[in-house]
Design a protein around this motif. Structure first.
Motif, PDB file in Angstrom:
ATOM      1  N   VAL B  33     -26.512   0.741  54.042  1.00  0.00           N
ATOM      2  CA  VAL B  33     -26.059  -0.444  53.304  1.00  0.00           C
ATOM      3  C   VAL B  33     -26.805  -1.688  53.797  1.00  0.00           C
ATOM      4  CG1 VAL B  33     -24.104  -2.011  52.983  1.00  0.00           C
ATOM      5  CG2 VAL B  33     -23.797   0.442  52.655  1.00  0.00           C
ATOM      6  N   LEU B  34     -26.922  -1.830  55.113  1.00  0.00           N
ATOM      7  CA  LEU B  34     -27.591  -3.014  55.659  1.00  0.00           C
ATOM      8  C   LEU B  34     -29.068  -3.038  55.267  1.00  0.00           C
ATOM      9  CD1 LEU B  34     -25.932  -3.216  59.189  1.00  0.00           C
ATOM     10  CD2 LEU B  34     -25.326  -4.468  57.112  1.00  0.00           C
ATOM     11  N   THR B  68     -19.186  -3.376  58.904  1.00  0.00           N
ATOM     12  CA  THR B  68     -20.225  -3.467  57.880  1.00  0.00           C
ATOM     13  C   THR B  68     -20.076  -4.774  57.099  1.00  0.00           C
ATOM     14  OG1 THR B  68     -20.248  -1.058  57.683  1.00  0.00           O
ATOM     15  CG2 THR B  68     -21.273  -2.296  55.893  1.00  0.00           C
ATOM     16  N   ALA B  69     -18.831  -5.138  56.785  1.00  0.00           N
ATOM     17  CA  ALA B  69     -18.585  -6.400  56.081  1.00  0.00           C
ATOM     18  C   ALA B  69     -19.040  -7.589  56.931  1.00  0.00           C
ATOM     19  CB  ALA B  69     -17.103  -6.527  55.727  1.00  0.00           C
ATOM     20  N   LEU B  74     -23.364 -11.697  58.056  1.00  0.00           N
ATOM     21  CA  LEU B  74     -24.430 -12.292  58.868  1.00  0.00           C
ATOM     22  C   LEU B  74     -25.756 -12.314  58.117  1.00  0.00           C
ATOM     23  CD1 LEU B  74     -23.767 -10.812  62.421  1.00  0.00           C
ATOM     24  CD2 LEU B  74     -23.370 -13.148  61.633  1.00  0.00           C
ATOM     25  N   MET B  75     -25.890 -11.371  57.171  1.00  0.00           N
ATOM     26  CA  MET B  75     -27.116 -11.302  56.379  1.00  0.00           C
ATOM     27  C   MET B  75     -26.979 -12.080  55.073  1.00  0.00           C
ATOM     28  SD  MET B  75     -27.988  -7.285  57.038  1.00  0.00           S
ATOM     29  CE  MET B  75     -29.570  -7.323  56.182  1.00  0.00           C
TER      30      MET B  75
END
Lengths: 142, 119
Positions: B33-34, B68-69, B74-75
């Motif tokens: 996901v990231l 993950t959230a 942060l991204m």
């Protein structure tokens, strides 16, 4: 052993790999559904099975689970035992308070599982391993 | 090992989380996901984690989803956790895991509303 609960069948499942955690929780779920557990009780005992079998694998260095369908005075339930011969839990009180966070868990696995079941029993001693027994009854007659 | 599909829907990333995940697959989901976020050309959309297919969420899976959230945030991506079943909500709260700080929606439709449609 939980007094008053008579086992009608016992299954033994090895927990030697991460994939075994999935097998144990899947089987616990099947048994809970077969026992007539409602959806909330199914989720509760399945989640406890997941947390406790992961503990066996992560902290206990592997071991096994015993899954038993039980009955007592017209009630039916599920009794799960998780047995390892790992290092044991050094600070049981801390672990049961939910403050024992390690690399792989939140530290809520043990304390959380305890809140999801009707009976919870733990035996642990340093160097000799840990045995945890949980019991949950079907809540609504079917 | 099956891999997790990552779908694109109106500029958003939609991840239908599959049932009965092993820890290994859950961890790979986070990485995938990231990386998908980093690789997206369209930067304005959000991330929808659809857990309606999950029969249980234990503390490990819950933590990976919440992490993950946070990582997506942060991204620069907003995340909505969609489709939590009633029995999972009950179980997580009973265990004392409240998923604080995670934006949630009843289903993907509501999640898309939260992220702002139409685009």
């Amino acid at each position: 052993m939980t007094p008053g609960a008579h086992a009608s069948s016992t299954e033994r499942l090895q927990i030697e790999a991460e994939a075994d955690v999935v097998v144990v929780r899947r089987r616990a779920r099947e048994l809970a559904i077969a026992q007539g557990f409602d959806a909330f009780a199914v989720a509760a005992i399945t989640t406890a099975a997941s947390e406790l079998s992961r503990n066996v694998w992560c902290h206990g260095g592997g071991g096994h689970a015993l899954l038993e369908t039980v009955s007592d005075a017209g009630r039916v339930g599920l009794r799960l035992r998780f047995i390892d011969e790992g290092p044991g839990i050094a600070d049981l009180e801390l672990a049961l308070r939910g403050g024992c966070s390690t690399g792989r868990s939140l530290g809520l696995g043990l304390s959380g599982s305890r809140r999801l079941v009707d009976a919870f029993h733990i035996e642990t001693s340093p160097g000799e391993g840990t045995t945890i027994e949980v019991l949950k009854w079907a809540r609504f007659p079917h | 090992m099956s891999s997790i599909p990552i779908l694109r829907i109106r500029g958003h990333l939609l991840v239908p989380v599959q049932p009965d995940l092993s820890d290994e697959v859950v961890n790979r989901l986070q990485n995938d996901v990231l990386e998908a976020i980093a690789g997206e050309r369209d930067r304005s959309g959000g991330l929808l984690l659809d857990i309606s297919g999950l029969q249980i969420v234990d503390t490990y899976v819950a933590r990976v989803l919440a992490d993950t959230a946070s990582m997506a945030a942060l991204m620069g991506r907003r995340t909505v956790l969609c489709g939590m079943r009633p029995e999972i909500a009950a179980t997580l709260v009973q265990m004392g895991y409240l998923l604080e700080g995670v934006c949630t929606a009843l289903d993907v439709d509501d999640g898309l509303d939260l992220l702002g449609l139409p685009r």
